[in-house]
Design a protein around this motif. Structure first.
Motif, short mmCIF file in Angstrom:
data_model
loop_
_atom_site.label_atom_id
_atom_site.label_comp_id
_atom_site.label_asym_id
_atom_site.label_seq_id
_atom_site.Cartn_x
_atom_site.Cartn_y
_atom_site.Cartn_z
N PRO A 65 12.95 79.78 -3.71
CA PRO A 65 12.44 78.49 -4.17
C PRO A 65 11.15 78.11 -3.45
N VAL A 66 10.13 77.72 -4.22
CA VAL A 66 8.83 77.39 -3.66
C VAL A 66 8.29 76.10 -4.27
N VAL A 67 7.82 75.21 -3.40
CA VAL A 67 6.97 74.10 -3.82
C VAL A 67 5.57 74.42 -3.30
N ALA A 68 4.63 74.61 -4.21
CA ALA A 68 3.25 74.93 -3.85
C ALA A 68 2.42 73.66 -3.93
N VAL A 69 1.61 73.42 -2.91
CA VAL A 69 0.83 72.18 -2.85
C VAL A 69 -0.64 72.51 -2.63
N ASP A 70 -1.48 72.03 -3.54
CA ASP A 70 -2.92 72.15 -3.38
C ASP A 70 -3.40 70.87 -2.69
N ALA A 71 -3.62 70.97 -1.38
CA ALA A 71 -4.04 69.80 -0.59
C ALA A 71 -5.54 69.79 -0.35
N ASP A 72 -6.27 70.62 -1.08
CA ASP A 72 -7.72 70.66 -1.00
C ASP A 72 -8.29 69.91 -2.20
N LEU B 226 10.06 65.27 4.16
CA LEU B 226 10.57 66.49 3.57
C LEU B 226 11.56 67.18 4.49
N VAL B 227 12.72 67.52 3.96
CA VAL B 227 13.73 68.29 4.68
C VAL B 227 13.90 69.61 3.96
N ASP B 228 13.56 70.70 4.62
CA ASP B 228 13.65 72.02 4.01
C ASP B 228 14.44 72.94 4.93
N GLY B 229 15.09 73.90 4.33
CA GLY B 229 15.90 74.82 5.10
C GLY B 229 15.42 76.24 4.99
N ARG B 230 16.14 77.13 5.63
CA ARG B 230 15.81 78.55 5.56
C ARG B 230 15.97 79.02 4.12
N GLY B 231 15.07 79.88 3.70
CA GLY B 231 15.14 80.37 2.34
C GLY B 231 14.55 79.43 1.33
N TYR C 289 11.68 80.16 11.75
CA TYR C 289 12.81 79.25 11.59
C TYR C 289 13.60 79.11 12.90
N GLU C 290 13.71 80.18 13.65
CA GLU C 290 14.49 80.17 14.88
C GLU C 290 13.87 79.26 15.95
N HIS C 291 12.62 78.92 15.77
CA HIS C 291 11.92 78.11 16.79
C HIS C 291 11.74 76.66 16.35
#
Length: 328
Positions: free
Chosen positions: A30-37, A151-156, A276-278
């Motif tokens: 799953p991907v949310v792509a953001v154009d912040a330019d 935003l709350v996102d998890g691994r994967g 993710y581990e950090h």
């Protein structure tokens, strides 16, 4: 995982971010792509034609809706008029998750089918003629920063952001919102100058940074980048006929991308996943609050007529287990 692509204008950061997005989509991630330019090119790099890319809804144009949704029932935020781009979440705030439907995505995101998957694409919006002389273009990315704060996102799960060019990303605290930042650098003095700036700023906030060499044509280019970036140099990308064909409007299946460049994307993916581990959500929240208080004092309080420091919920830590109320 929140991933940023940065670099000087013309370095190829948009191209590299689009390839990374395609790589994730091909793996059904799953991907949310953001154009912040504000110089919007990510949609085109992902295969949209000019009309489709221009028709993407501008997040900045939907800022009132975004604020109203994210405010939720947070008692520390009495109105959306007192929310600024750095307003942090607290008890009662609505949080965003990658794999969900919500009014923000309904208004600002568009599904983009790719040959090996699909992503959600969002765009901050261009700098318009109406903004000339009355708005700072940094304000256009305020909606992106506000969403990342909630935003709350998890691994994967991935949020990939194509950032503004050069060191302009430091005009706000948004550069601290990422698990990994990939800085795309050409093997030139100008190419590595942005790296030095970013390295200096980022290290004070513990921002993970890796350099992706682009337009590397031989051993001399590689040696130059190694000398300048040292251990920060993660991988290099060379010439791509696949990309050149895409830029001519004749896209080929992603599976035909050159093997060497596919391996480079796998290195980026592995490095991003390992970050993710950090994760340190307490530090992440602390930095969010730091920049909010800084903005509140420098301009936010005067602009809104409110004490924005009162928006900080000292007991709240943004994390994967953070509760969010159900919308009415």
């Amino acid at each position: 995982m929140k991933i940023a692509f940065v670099g000087k204008g013309g370095s190829g950061k948009t191209t590299l971010s689009s390839l990374f997005i395609r790589h994730l989509a091909a793996a059904r991630i799953p991907v949310v792509a953001v154009d912040a330019d504000i110089n919007q090119h990510l949609g085109a790099a992902l295969g949209m034609d000019e009309a489709e890319a221009a028709a993407l809804p501008a997040m900045g144009a939907h800022l009132p809706l975004i604020k109203d949704y994210l405010r939720g029932s947070n008692p520390r935020i009495p109105s959306t008029e007192t929310m600024i781009k750095t307003t942090p979440p607290g008890e009662g705030s609505q949080l965003l998750r990658v794999c969900e439907d919500n009014p923000v995505y309904d208004a600002c995101a568009r599904p983009l089918p790719l040959d090996d998957g699909a992503v959600r694409l969002m765009a901050t919006g261009p700098f318009t003629e109406a903004d000339l002389g009355v708005a700072c273009y940094h304000s256009k990315v305020g909606a992106v920063e506000l969403c990342l704060n909630h935003l709350v996102d998890g691994r994967g799960e991935y949020v990939v952001v194509d950032m503004t060019a050069g060191s302009d990303s430091f005009a706000s605290g948004m550069f601290t919102r990422f698990d990994m930042t990939f800085l795309v650098a050409e093997p030139t003095r100008k190419g590595v100058a942005v790296y030095r700036q970013y390295k200096e700023y980022a290290q004070d906030f513990g921002v993970p940074l890796k350099v992706v060499g682009n337009k590397v044509q031989g051993p001399d280019d590689l040696a130059f980048l190694r000398a300048e970036a040292g251990e920060d140099l993660l991988v290099c990308v060379g010439h791509s006929d696949w990309v050149r064909t895409m830029e001519k409007g004749r896209p080929a299946p992603f599976a035909l991308l050159e093997e060497a460049n596919r391996r480079a994307l796998e290195v980026l993916h592995g490095t991003a996943d390992a970050s993710y581990e950090h994760r340190d959500w307490e530090r992440y929240t602390r930095q969010m609050v730091h920049f909010h208080l800084k903005n509140a004092e420098s301009w936010g309080n005067a602009k809104t007529g409110a004490d924005l420091a009162a928006q900080v919920d000292p007991a709240f830590v943004l994390c994967e287990g953070a509760a969010t109320p159900q919308p009415a």
